[in-house]
Design an enzyme around this catalytic site. Structure first.
Site, PDB file in Angstrom:
ATOM      1  CB  SER A   1      -0.027  -7.979  -0.617  1.00  0.00           C
ATOM      2  OG  SER A   1      -1.137  -8.774   0.192  1.00  0.00           O
TER       3      SER A   1
ATOM      4  CD  GLU B   1     -10.168   3.914   0.563  1.00  0.00           C
ATOM      5  OE1 GLU B   1     -10.143   4.956   0.350  1.00  0.00           O
ATOM      6  OE2 GLU B   1      -9.572   3.237   0.017  1.00  0.00           O
TER       7      GLU B   1
ATOM      8  CE  LYS C   1      -4.239  -1.779   0.236  1.00  0.00           C
ATOM      9  NZ  LYS C   1      -5.256  -1.637  -0.811  1.00  0.00           N
TER      10      LYS C   1
END
Lengths: 258, 394
Positions: free
Chosen positions: B376, B110, B87
């Site tokens: 991830s 968000e 991210k």
């Protein structure tokens, strides 16, 4: 009344030297039987057009008041399908043209052409899709035209003049001017920039009605000075839900102020 | 990319309230400018290297490979990126874009699992922007540690108590905030979803994963892998990995959250259980009822617990370029424990879904074939939730 009834109604109101009063309620809040009663009440209290909301699980342009109303309506099992059937049943009783306000997904799932066809059958006069941008609207406008239903697009204070021109062109009923950069039910604040912007929108030749943030008769009266119509949503949804006995007087006071 | 702007085949587009359109147009312009802006890209790349710690390693998981007894399994270690997940690539890119090219004062985001929130809060701290993060109360419960991290980083976490109290509701609130404060605020959307240009913008910032992986596997093995596997929530880590290999002869598998099983209705497998719909800004696959209302979702992993999926994935699925499957909560939890025990790596529950698929297919493949699994994120954030599920109090 034949199609394109929204535009006709606004012309009629204008000829009388008046401004249009356009209240909003949520269909199915708390039930469709109650909605029928409220539609009649609004009509009798002097609504020129009525905006009827279709409940959706994720109403991202709406504030908490309308979101809660949508939740209540969904709880009572209200769907687009049922609303169209309901309007079909009461179409002879309500003479005030009805504008359906619905997010796109219920329409997309219903089938776009089928929606417009059935909406016409149910005497729906116009549609507002808060999440349909003018860029994505071609297909929707084609069917709206085919079935003689007015399309009403929203202009925001942030809309550039280039966008305003496109939006006004695509709007057949009126242009819905969102008076604030915010969601429904927010507080109304109008300044010079706003006045200049709305004057520009009006200069393009279509009727302009103002909504979002109008909650008191004084505000409605003020907005009516420079708009062809005033839309009141959250405040009406709220009074019907919280103090229904006061609804009629409140709605009448809005009508008088406009 | 389709012929129409912002479309991947029939998917994508831009379905938002008009108030947001000028901001999206501004963002699109800033994005196209950023792509060719030498200074911007140099600053971004230098931050990726010295701040994020890129390139992240491509690690050969020898013990897992031996245990499964088939294809060689490599892990792309996005869990080793700063803040513990992929991210950060996107959050940093967008924070930089907001500050340098759009001159905004504030960013909002968000978050579901909290990783995107932490990454955005980190980006905001680094470039000096104020930051508010929307998060569903159910996710706040599941991800307390990340809420605390965001607060430490100077961000304000705003709890969202509407609807299912998870990611989709946090997105609605973030979009409402953006609608209200659009002149001063940039919305850092965390995945390859939403209105144009977000799916393209986020892919651009995440494509570094695939470019690195490709270079690394060729260095290590002298050839391309046979198969790539990544989990798909909104779909940014998978697009990031897949994007570099789309034109190659490489099989790709996206793994959605099967929750308690598709038949139970408690899942977030949009391709297995959804249909086409228009939701939160674009046309894609959505979990919805026949009337077009959005269904609640379930996954053990907060980051995969979302009702829709990036439009490019819908396109890749229809064209057959990527195969989409799902792993259940139980399979993901097994993979979570297996990787921890065999490799000393605690994966995020999201990534554990991708691992679960590798566990299924690797034994059936030959020993000279290669799988890359995108790891991830790391699982620290999930440890408490897994303990709770196992009935262990910490």
């Amino acid at each position: 009344m034949k199609g394109f009834a929204v535009r006709k109604k606004l012309e009629e109101v204008k000829k009388q030297g008046k401004k249009a009063f356009i209240p909003y309620i949520m269909a199915g809040d708390p039930s469709l039987e109650e909605t029928a009663r409220r539609l009649k009440l609004l009509s009798e209290a002097g609504a020129d057009l009525i905006e009827l909301g279709v409940p959706f699980t994720d109403p991202l342009a709406d504030g908490p008041t309308i979101q809660r109303a949508a939740e209540r309506a969904l709880k009572s099992g209200t769907t687009l399908r049922k609303i169209l059937n309901f309007l079909n049943e009461i179409k002879e009783e309500i003479t005030t043209p009805i504008i359906l306000m619905t997010y796109l997904n219920p329409v997309f799932c219903y089938g776009i052409e089928k929606f417009f066809k059935d909406a016409k059958e149910a005497k729906v006069a116009g549609v507002i899709f808060p999440d349909l941008t003018v860029e994505e609207s071609e297909k929707y406008r084609t069917f709206a035209g085919k079935y003689c239903i007015d399309t009403i697009f929203l202009v925001a204070p942030t809309s550039t003049s280039e966008r305003v021109k496109k939006i006004v062109k695509a709007s057949t009923g009126f242009v819905y001017y969102v008076s604030i950069t915010g969601i429904t039910g927010s507080q109304l604040k109008l300044d010079n920039t706003f006045m200049e912007h709305i004057d520009f929108v009006k200069s393009l030749g279509k009727p302009v009605c103002v909504g979002f943030g109008v909650s008191k008769p004084e505000e409605a009266s003020y907005v009516a000075q420079f708009a062809d119509g005033v839309i009141v949503g959250s405040a009406i949804v709220k009074v019907f839900h919280e103090t229904p006995e006061k609804a009629l007087n409140f709605i009448k006071s809005l009508r008088e102020a406009i | 990319m389709g012929k129409r702007k912002g479309y991947f085949g029939e998917y994508g587009g831009c379905f938002v309230p008009e108030t947001l359109m000028p901001a999206l147009e501004e963002l699109e312009k800033a994005f196209y400018r950023a792509k060719i802006d030498k200074n911007f890209n140099e600053e971004f790349e230098s931050l990726l290297k010295d701040y994020v710690g890129r390139p992240t390693p491509l690690y050969f998981a020898q013990r897992l490979t031996e245990h499964l007894g088939g294809a060689k399994i490599y892990l792309k270690r996005e869990d080793l990126a700063h803040t513990g997940a992929h991210k950060i690539n996107n959050a940093l890119g967008q924070a930089l874009l907001a500050k340098r090219l759009m001159k905004k004062q504030r960013i909002i985001a968000e978050t579901g699992a909290g990783q995107h929130g932490v990454a955005t809060a980190t980006g905001a701290a680094l470039v000096g922007l104020s930051c508010d993060i929307y998060m569903g109360t159910e996710d706040i419960r599941r991800q307390k540690l990340n809420v605390f991290r965001m607060n430490l980083l100077g961000a304000n976490v705003i709890s969202v108590d509407t609807g299912s109290k998870t990611l989709k509701d946090a997105i609605n609130e973030a979009l409402r905030d953006w609608t209200t404060n659009v002149r001063t605020t940039h919305y850092v959307l965390g995945t390859v979803f939403g209105p144009h240009p977000y799916p393209l913008l986020v892919r651009y910032f995440q494509s570094i994963i695939g470019r690195e992986a490709k270079k690394q596997i060729i260095q290590k093995e002298g050839k391309l892998p046979h198969c790539l596997i990544a989990c798909v929530g909104g779909g940014s880590n998978s697009i990031g990995l897949f994007s570099a290999f789309l034109k190659d002869n490489v099989k790709m598998i996206g793994v959605e959250a099967g929750g308690k099983g598709i038949q139970t209705g408690f899942h977030a497998a949009r391709f297995a259980g959804g249909a086409k719909g228009i939701f939160q800004g674009c046309l894609s696959y959505v979990l919805e009822d026949e009337d077009g209302n959005i269904l609640e979702t379930h996954s053990v992993s907060a980051g995969l617990d979302y009702a829709s999926v990036g439009p490019e994935h819908a396109y890749l699925r229809d064209t057959g370029r990527v195969i989409y499957t799902y792993a259940t909560d139980e399979e993901a939890l097994e993979a979570f424990e297996l990787l921890s025990r065999l490799e000393g790596i605690i994966p995020a529950l999201e990534s554990a879904h991708a691992l679960a698929e590798a566990i299924k297919i690797a034994p059936k493949m030959s020993k000279d074939s290669i799988i890359i699994v995108n790891l991830s994120g790391r699982g620290d954030k999930d440890v408490q939730e897994v303990a709770r599920i196992k009935g262990i109090s910490l």
